[in-house]
Design a protein around this motif. Structure first.
Motif, PDB file in Angstrom:
ATOM      1  N   TRP A  47       5.084   8.096   2.556  1.00 37.85           N
ATOM      2  CA  TRP A  47       5.242   8.854   3.282  1.00 37.85           C
ATOM      3  C   TRP A  47       3.941   9.509   4.235  1.00 37.85           C
ATOM      4  O   TRP A  47       3.225   9.256   5.135  1.00 37.85           O
ATOM      5  CB  TRP A  47       6.906   8.596   4.545  1.00 37.85           C
ATOM      6  N   ILE A  54       0.893   3.504   5.956  1.00 37.74           N
ATOM      7  CA  ILE A  54       1.998   2.979   6.215  1.00 37.74           C
ATOM      8  C   ILE A  54       2.729   4.224   7.139  1.00 37.74           C
ATOM      9  O   ILE A  54       3.214   3.378   8.524  1.00 37.74           O
ATOM     10  CB  ILE A  54       2.938   2.651   5.476  1.00 37.74           C
ATOM     11  N   ILE A  67      11.965   0.094   8.074  1.00 37.24           N
ATOM     12  CA  ILE A  67      10.872   0.656   7.304  1.00 37.24           C
ATOM     13  C   ILE A  67      10.820   1.524   5.919  1.00 37.24           C
ATOM     14  O   ILE A  67      11.250   0.991   4.827  1.00 37.24           O
ATOM     15  CB  ILE A  67       9.173   0.187   7.621  1.00 37.24           C
TER      16      ILE A  67
END
Length: 96
Positions: A47, A54, A67
């Motif tokens: 992340w 993403i 997610i």
């Protein structure tokens, strides 16, 4: 006289709190916890480093939490299974 059909308390004694948990259950829970902790670190790295975009794609979506949860959960299952198999493999080795 026969006691068929009568509950005999002395014969059926169940200890609801065993002295020590089963070692296989403890092995499974410890390995699963390690796998999910590693998954949290891994997904946080994905992340923050924005691998494969993403983070930027999820920031535009309303389902960013979903997610993250799916990434964490399924990577946790994977890392937990690898951790369990590694521990079982180490048990079977000879320490010479």
């Amino acid at each position: 006289m026969s006691r068929i059909g009568v509950f005999d308390e002395a014969r059926y004694h169940w200890d609801m709190q065993p002295e020590q948990p089963n070692p296989l259950i403890r092995l499974f829970l410890n390995s699963t916890a390690v796998g999910f902790a590693l998954s949290a670190v891994f997904v946080t790295g994905i992340w923050l480093l924005d691998i494969a975009g993403i983070h930027t794609r999820a920031a535009r979506s309303d389902d960013a939490f979903l997610i993250l949860f799916i990434l964490w959960f399924f990577h946790g299952l994977l890392f937990g299974a690898v951790q369990i198999s590694y521990v079982v493999w180490q048990i079977g080795r000879d320490d010479q």
